[in-house]
Write an enzyme that holds these catalytic residues in place. Sequence first.
Site, PDB file in Angstrom:
ATOM      1  N   GLY A  73      -0.357  -2.637   3.675  1.00 54.45           N
ATOM      2  CA  GLY A  73      -0.336  -1.385   4.438  1.00 54.45           C
ATOM      3  C   GLY A  73      -0.873  -0.249   3.571  1.00 54.45           C
ATOM      4  N   GLN A  75       0.632   2.265   2.544  1.00 55.57           N
ATOM      5  CA  GLN A  75       1.615   2.591   1.512  1.00 55.57           C
ATOM      6  C   GLN A  75       2.106   1.347   0.763  1.00 55.57           C
ATOM      7  OE1 GLN A  75       2.661   5.258   0.018  1.00 55.57           O
ATOM      8  NE2 GLN A  75       1.368   6.612   1.231  1.00 55.57           N
ATOM      9  N   SER A  76       1.275   0.338   0.640  1.00 55.30           N
ATOM     10  CA  SER A  76       1.689  -0.899  -0.012  1.00 55.30           C
ATOM     11  C   SER A  76       2.046  -0.699  -1.494  1.00 55.30           C
ATOM     12  CB  SER A  76       0.555  -1.917   0.103  1.00 55.30           C
ATOM     13  OG  SER A  76       0.770  -3.001  -0.768  1.00 55.30           O
ATOM     14  N   ASN A  77       3.266  -1.093  -1.855  1.00 53.95           N
ATOM     15  CA  ASN A  77       3.661  -1.086  -3.270  1.00 53.95           C
ATOM     16  C   ASN A  77       2.883  -2.144  -4.032  1.00 53.95           C
ATOM     17  OD1 ASN A  77       5.903   0.815  -2.967  1.00 53.95           O
ATOM     18  ND2 ASN A  77       6.885  -0.840  -1.808  1.00 53.95           N
ATOM     19  N   CYS A  79      -0.146  -3.277  -3.430  1.00 55.53           N
ATOM     20  CA  CYS A  79      -1.522  -2.843  -3.702  1.00 55.53           C
ATOM     21  C   CYS A  79      -1.546  -1.861  -4.865  1.00 55.53           C
ATOM     22  CB  CYS A  79      -2.148  -2.230  -2.455  1.00 55.53           C
ATOM     23  SG  CYS A  79      -2.517  -3.471  -1.186  1.00 55.53           S
TER      24      CYS A  79
END
Length: 328
Positions: A73, A75-77, A79
């Site tokens: 997403g 807001q992916s942690n 990524c």
Amino acid sequence: MKPRILNQKLNLALLPTPIKKLEKLSEEYGFDLYVKEDDMTHFLASGNKIRKLEYLLKNAKDEGADITFTCGGVQSNHCRATAVLSKMLGMQPVLFLRGTEPDVFNGNLLVDKLIGSEIVYVTPEQYQNIDEIFQEYKEKYEAKGKKVYVIPEGGSNSIGALGYMNAVFEMNEQTDLDEIDAICCALGSGGTVAGLVAGLVLLDKKCGVVGFNVTKTDREKFLDKVFYLLNGMKNFEIDLKVENAKVEVIDDFSGPAYAVPTEEDLKLIKHVAETETMILDPVYTSKALRGTIETFKNTGKKVLFIHTGGTFGLFAQAEGMTDVIKSY
Ligand SMILES: *Cc1c(COP(=O)(O)O)cnc(C)c1O
């Protein structure tokens, strides 16, 4: 004995992370609640993903990669952690993020942008077939002579799952795991739960793992994935008695949608911050800790909660949090 494969990693995280008892919450809810502070594994690459990436990025380096791909997403942690560590290791991160570019960069995306990640925004429909998109872009980079290493969503393949198998060995040095009734954590893509289960099976512990699903994919699918990952880990010359796995996945605290917290979740963030000076996140750990409390309150059991991080994501949801703080 610790399997040799567990040494096949980079040392990127600040380990061991502490385990501490949450005294006030334990008293309030009537069970012994301990936390493994994996929100402190690193600053920019904090959270659970760095443990998986210690194995995945070792593999990437060994293969001579100069580009890493991963997806999630906006807001992916995962990524963000992949981007930070790739850059630190001299590889260019390319992040495939589900959604569109926002007007203001914040939370995880702000870190992604600051450090110079390449970002490809994909629609939810395209995201369904992310492997095809990966392939298409991989060919583009390869045509320019680059070597691409693809990391799946959440870093959750059998290599990534080794990270939490290793974490069980770490916890076994810190505390008596025979005294713990359950290890609880958030479940998003399943690699953390699979790794924890693998470590506990290998050490022959009675303690089970409870994963609180924070997505709208149902629990049977995740249980299948966990067993798929466990079976995959057997390929690393690990004698894993998969039939001894003690694992449960609970759907009831996933809220309205992935990354959308309920008011109870946000209130719990406020309550835990005030009582224990510990910050939860609105996407994973608040839902999982709420589930842990609802499941174990007044049982007197000893429960170890893995704080899997997500702190940057809280700042991306400052508006909802502000409303709850004002009316608290
Ligand atoms: C990714 C993530 C999880 C879930 O871990 P999985 O291995 O994907 O199931 C939990 N908490 C946080 C903060 C995460 O970023």
